[in-house]
Design an enzyme around this catalytic site. Structure first.
Site, PDB file in Angstrom:
ATOM      1  N   GLY A   1     -12.833  -3.666   1.033  1.00  0.00           N
ATOM      2  CA  GLY A   1     -14.178  -3.186   1.370  1.00  0.00           C
ATOM      3  C   GLY A   1     -14.693  -2.205   0.331  1.00  0.00           C
TER       4      GLY A   1
ATOM      5  N   GLY B   1      -7.062  -6.055   0.999  1.00  0.00           N
ATOM      6  CA  GLY B   1      -5.740  -5.887   1.586  1.00  0.00           C
ATOM      7  C   GLY B   1      -5.050  -7.223   1.800  1.00  0.00           C
TER       8      GLY B   1
ATOM      9  CE  LYS C   1     -14.024  -9.400   9.636  1.00  0.00           C
ATOM     10  NZ  LYS C   1     -13.667  -8.075   9.410  1.00  0.00           N
TER      11      LYS C   1
ATOM     12  NE  ARG D   1      -4.410  -1.353   1.675  1.00  0.00           N
ATOM     13  CZ  ARG D   1      -5.325  -1.834   2.512  1.00  0.00           C
ATOM     14  NH1 ARG D   1      -5.104  -1.842   3.812  1.00  0.00           N
ATOM     15  NH2 ARG D   1      -6.473  -2.286   2.052  1.00  0.00           N
TER      16      ARG D   1
HETATM   17  P1  ADP Z   1      -9.310  -9.126   2.363  1.00  0.00           P
HETATM   18  O1  ADP Z   1      -8.474  -8.246   3.267  1.00  0.00           O
HETATM   19  O2  ADP Z   1      -8.540  -9.607   1.176  1.00  0.00           O
HETATM   20  O3  ADP Z   1     -10.615  -8.472   2.012  1.00  0.00           O
HETATM   21  P2  ADP Z   1     -10.441 -10.541   4.604  1.00  0.00           P
HETATM   22  O4  ADP Z   1      -9.971  -9.456   5.501  1.00  0.00           O
HETATM   23  O5  ADP Z   1     -11.890 -10.680   4.387  1.00  0.00           O
HETATM   24  O6  ADP Z   1      -9.671 -10.445   3.194  1.00  0.00           O
HETATM   25  O7  ADP Z   1      -9.955 -11.950   5.196  1.00  0.00           O
HETATM   26  C1  ADP Z   1      -8.613 -12.243   5.400  1.00  0.00           C
HETATM   27  C2  ADP Z   1      -8.430 -13.178   6.553  1.00  0.00           C
HETATM   28  O8  ADP Z   1      -9.235 -14.336   6.447  1.00  0.00           O
HETATM   29  C3  ADP Z   1      -7.007 -13.671   6.616  1.00  0.00           C
HETATM   30  O9  ADP Z   1      -6.369 -13.100   7.742  1.00  0.00           O
HETATM   31  C4  ADP Z   1      -7.136 -15.199   6.753  1.00  0.00           C
HETATM   32  O10 ADP Z   1      -6.281 -15.762   7.730  1.00  0.00           O
HETATM   33  C5  ADP Z   1      -8.588 -15.349   7.156  1.00  0.00           C
HETATM   34  N1  ADP Z   1      -9.102 -16.680   6.820  1.00  0.00           N
HETATM   35  C6  ADP Z   1      -9.133 -17.283   5.624  1.00  0.00           C
HETATM   36  N2  ADP Z   1      -9.610 -18.534   5.713  1.00  0.00           N
HETATM   37  C7  ADP Z   1      -9.876 -18.752   7.020  1.00  0.00           C
HETATM   38  C8  ADP Z   1     -10.375 -19.870   7.766  1.00  0.00           C
HETATM   39  N3  ADP Z   1     -10.694 -21.022   7.170  1.00  0.00           N
HETATM   40  N4  ADP Z   1     -10.524 -19.723   9.098  1.00  0.00           N
HETATM   41  C9  ADP Z   1     -10.197 -18.560   9.702  1.00  0.00           C
HETATM   42  N5  ADP Z   1      -9.715 -17.477   9.062  1.00  0.00           N
HETATM   43  C10 ADP Z   1      -9.557 -17.571   7.734  1.00  0.00           C
HETATM   44 MG    MG Z   2      -8.651  -7.821   5.392  1.00  0.00          MG
END
Ligand code: ADP
Ligand code: MG
Length: 397
Positions: A378, A354, A204, A39
Site C-alpha cells: 500500500g 506483502g 481488490k 518482514r
Molecule cells: P500485495 O499484498 O502483494 O499488495 P494483495 O494483498 O493486493 O497483494 O493481494 C494478494 C491476494 O490476492 C492473495 O492472497 C491472492 O490469493 C489473492 N488473489 C490473487 N488472484 C486472485 C484471484 N484470481 N481470485 C481471488 N484472489 C486472488
Molecule cells: Mg496483501
C-alpha cells in the site's frame, strides 16, 4: 529527514528508543505459525544497529486487523519469539501497548536490550479518525521513550498514532529500511529507464484503481492479472462466472481501458475451478469462455507467455499483487511465471507488496534476482501515485 545513523552518531547509548517496525507477518490460519518471516528479517538492520550502539529499544508494531481491542489471535507473541531467535537474545513481550506493563518492562531495560510492545491495534485509538483519541495514545507511547525511529515502511501511508502522531511529540528519525525503500521509489518516479512496465495483481481493484489512474500517463505498459483482472474483463464484456468481481467498478475500468488503448494488457486465458480449494478440479480456458459456475483463480500459461514477452524489453518494472491464489498449489504457476519474467528484466525490477514479496519466497524464487523487494504494498503504491504519505511527511520536519 534525519536518519537512525544520524541518531547513532549523536550518541544513543542508554537512551530509550521507540522503534516503529513493520512486523505484520502472515500467519497460518490453523496453527497460527508464521508462514513468512521476511518482514521480521527486514527490520533487523536498524534494530541491530541501535542495540550495538547501546540503545534501549522498545519496538511497536501491528499484526493483522484486530478490532481495536486485545485479541489473542493477533498477539505479537509468535513475532517476539521469532525476533528473539533471529537476534540471538530474549525479546520480552509487554502485555499491553503503552500501559502499566509496558512502562514497567521499559523501565527494566538495560543498554542493548529489546522489548516488544503488544499489537498497537489492540488500542482502538491507533487507527482512530479522531485526533484527540490518537493524541492520547501517542502521548503514552512518547512517554515511554526519548526518541522515535520509524522503520515501518509498510505503514507510512497511515496517519496512525504510532506512525504519525507520536513522531510529532519526540525527536524522530527514519530507519534504514525506510531510507532504502525511499531511495528505490525515487528511482521509479524520477525519469525511469524505458520501457517502464507495471504489473498489477492481487485481490481488490477498488484499492488499486487510483494507482492505475496515476500510473497510466507514466508507464509504457500496465499488465493486469490476479483477482482484479476480472472487473476489467467484465468491462470488456466477458462473462466472469463466479470470479472476484467488483460490479461498481466496471464502469471505471471501461473508461480506463478506453483511455489507455493497448497500454493496458489483460490476461488471455485463466485457470478456473468450481470453488476456492486446492482439491477442486481445474480447467484452463480462454477469457471469453469462463464457465458460469466456475471462478478464475490464476492466469493461464498463454497469459504468462504474453506478459513475459511484454516484460522482455522492459528496463524498469514495478510488480505488485500476485497473479493468482498462489497460497493454493494448483494456482501458483501464473505468479511463479510472471515473477520469473520480472526477475529476468535487464534493468531495475522492484517487487512491492506483502503478499507479492511472500510469494517470491514461498514459491522458491531467488530473492537476489530482484533489484528491490519492498515490504510495503500500500505504501509503495501510494508513493507511486504521488500522494503525500503522512508517516514520511512527519519525519521530514
Ligand atoms: P500485495 O499484498 O502483494 O499488495 P494483495 O494483498 O493486493 O497483494 O493481494 C494478494 C491476494 O490476492 C492473495 O492472497 C491472492 O490469493 C489473492 N488473489 C490473487 N488472484 C486472485 C484471484 N484470481 N481470485 C481471488 N484472489 C486472488
Ligand atoms: Mg496483501
Amino acid at each position: 529527514m534525519r536518519s537512525v545513523d544520524d541518531l547513532i552518531a549523536e550518541g544513543v547509548s542508554g537512551r530509550r528508543v521507540l522503534l516503529r517496525a513493520d512486523l505484520n507477518v502472515p500467519l497460518d490460519k490453523e496453527t497460527g505459525a508464521i508462514t513468512d518471516d521476511g518482514r521480521i528479517r527486514a527490520s533487523l538492520p536498524t534494530l541491530q544497529a541501535l542495540r550495538e550502539a547501546g540503545a534501549r529499544v522498545l519496538v511497536a508494531a501491528h499484526l493483522g486487523r484486530p478490532k481495536g481491542q486485545p485479541d489473542p489471535r493477533f498477539s505479537l507473541a509468535p513475532v517476539a519469539a521469532r525476533l528473539g531467535e533471529l537476534l540471538g537474545t530474549t525479546v520480552p513481550l509487554a502485555a499491553d501497548v503503552a500501559g502499566e506493563d509496558a512502562r514497567e518492562k521499559a523501565a527494566a531495560l538495560g543498554d542493548g536490550d529489546v522489548l516488544l510492545l503488544e499489537n498497537v491495534r489492540f488500542e482502538a485509538a491507533e487507527t482512530s479518525k479522531d485526533d484527540a483519541e490518537r493524541a492520547e495514545l501517542a502521548d503514552r507511547l512518547a512517554a515511554l521513550a526519548d526518541v522515535y525511529v520509524d522503520d515501518a515502511f509498510g505503514a507510512v501511508h497511515r496517519a496512525h498514532a504510532s506512525v504519525f502522531d507520536v513522531a510529532e511529540r519526540i525527536p524522530h528519525h527514519a530507519g534504514r529500511l525506510v531510507a532504502r525503500e525511499l531511495d528505490v521509489l525515487t528511482r521509479l518516479t524520477t525519469e525511469p529507464d524505458r520501457p517502464y512496465v507495471v504489473v498489477l495483481g492481487g485481490s481488490k481493484v477498488s484499492d488499486k484503481l487510483a494507482v492505475i489512474e496515476a500510473l497510466l500517463p507514466k508507464v509504457d505498459r500496465l499488465l493486469v492479472g490476479g483477482g482484479m483482472c476480472f472487473t476489467f474483463l467484465a468491462a470488456q464484456g466477458h462473462g466472469v462466472g463466479k470470479s472476484l468481481l467488483e460490479a461498481d467498478q466496471v464502469e471505471t475500468c471501461r473508461r480506463l481501458l478506453a483511455e489507455a488503448g493497448d497500454r493496458i494488457v489483460l490476461p488471455v486465458d485463466v485457470v478456473c475451478a468450481p470453488e476456492f480449494s486446492a482439491d477442486a478440479p481445474t480447467t484452463t480456458v480462454p477469457v471469453d469462455a469462463i464457465p458460469e459456475d466456475q471462478m478464475g483463480l490464476d492466469v493461464g500459461p498463454r497469459t504468462v507467455e504474453l506478459f513475459g514477452a511484454t516484460l522482455g524489453d522492459a528496463r524498469t518494472v514495478f510488480w505488485n499483487g500476485p497473479m493468482g491464489v498462489f497460497e493454493l498449489a494448483p494456482f501458483q504457476d501464473g505468479t511463479r511465471g510472471v515473477a520469473r519474467a520480472v526477475s529476468a528484466v535487464d534493468g531495475l525490477s522492484v517487487v512491492g507488496g506483502g503478499d507479492s514479496a511472500a510469494a517470491v519466497r514461498v514459491l522458491g524464487l531467488d530473492e537476489s534476482a530482484y533489484g528491490h523487494i519492498s515490504t510495503g504494498g500500500g505504501a509503495s503504491l501510494e508513493y507511486l501515485e504521488g500522494r503525500d504519505l503522512p508517516g514520511l511527511a512527519v519525519l521530514a520536519d
